[in-house]
Design a protein around this motif. Sequence first.
Motif, short mmCIF file in Angstrom:
data_model
loop_
_atom_site.label_atom_id
_atom_site.label_comp_id
_atom_site.label_asym_id
_atom_site.label_seq_id
_atom_site.Cartn_x
_atom_site.Cartn_y
_atom_site.Cartn_z
N ALA A 195 0.66 -1.68 0.34
CA ALA A 195 0.00 -0.34 -0.23
C ALA A 195 0.61 1.58 -0.15
CB ALA A 195 -1.02 0.10 1.24
N CYS A 245 -5.84 -3.65 -7.22
CA CYS A 245 -5.40 -3.34 -5.88
C CYS A 245 -7.06 -2.75 -5.30
CB CYS A 245 -4.64 -3.07 -5.47
SG CYS A 245 -3.58 -4.05 -6.32
N PHE A 247 -8.01 -0.69 -1.52
CA PHE A 247 -7.41 -0.18 -0.51
C PHE A 247 -8.75 0.26 0.38
CE2 PHE A 247 -3.96 -0.01 -4.24
CZ PHE A 247 -3.72 -0.38 -3.17
N LYS A 252 -3.95 -3.05 2.05
CA LYS A 252 -4.24 -3.59 0.66
C LYS A 252 -5.28 -4.59 1.54
CE LYS A 252 -3.18 -6.82 -3.05
NZ LYS A 252 -1.91 -6.74 -4.09
N GLU A 255 -8.19 -7.46 -3.71
CA GLU A 255 -7.49 -7.28 -5.60
C GLU A 255 -8.93 -8.25 -5.96
OE1 GLU A 255 -3.57 -9.16 -8.44
OE2 GLU A 255 -3.34 -8.32 -6.09
#
Length: 271
Positions: A195, A245, A247, A252, A255
Amino acid sequence: MTTPKPNLPANTNQTPQSVHVISEKRKVRLLIVGKGTEKGDISAFQFARANVIKSYKSIDKNKYEIISYDVSTAKELVDKINQQDIDSIRSLDIFSHGGETALYMTVGEPRYRSDGSLWGDVRGALDTADRWAFRNAALYRNNKALLSHAAVIADSTSLYSIEFDRFTDNVKVELHGCNTAKPNEGGIFSEPDPADNFAGEFSKILFEAGHVNSIVIGSPVQSNPSINGDNTTIKQQDYRHGRRCIFRNGKKIGETKEKGHIDENMLSKMQ
């Protein structure tokens, strides 16, 4: 015995046979194209935005207001966000060149393409230096990155110039460009961090501003608009494919390789 009064609506219009209109502010889906310096870039971003709008119209059934802009600089992009009402932006889609440090824009002319000669290579290097030093208009992840790129002399700014009260608690931000979620692979003195990038920092700032159910989506790799591979038509161009991805709060949390719109109810439940 007292006769009960009928239930009457508050703030009624007392003028006979007239209609009192009560305005209602709808939440907003904001879609912004960051103009590239190549005509092909702008075209791809605009077609991609049109396809995202189609998805929103199909899913929302006119629930949200759709607003779109084309901008040339980071400062202009931030201004468009800050112009919106407080607690109004339900989703933000940005279509631009990107990387782990910034969303890249420049007010320079289309880049010079070298003819392969020594002078051509020198001219190309000078052109690049001019465009990214003196005509830089990128949106940086933080002020440290902004200063380290000496970008304050042009039209650049950082995420910290955004007025984050414009977003809803559950805002979805999607970055349609390259490498905005590229992970930091670490080194001798640092651990890998999936991240440590533009998307991850954006999500952290949103969370710290009180938007605890917010989501930021970005690509960890070079992205492209060929959603249907080599068979993609110009009008079908769309960056919502391949690895993306997800967040929240600088971490994170997921995905996906799902093509097209990601179900927002599913996103809100992710931890």
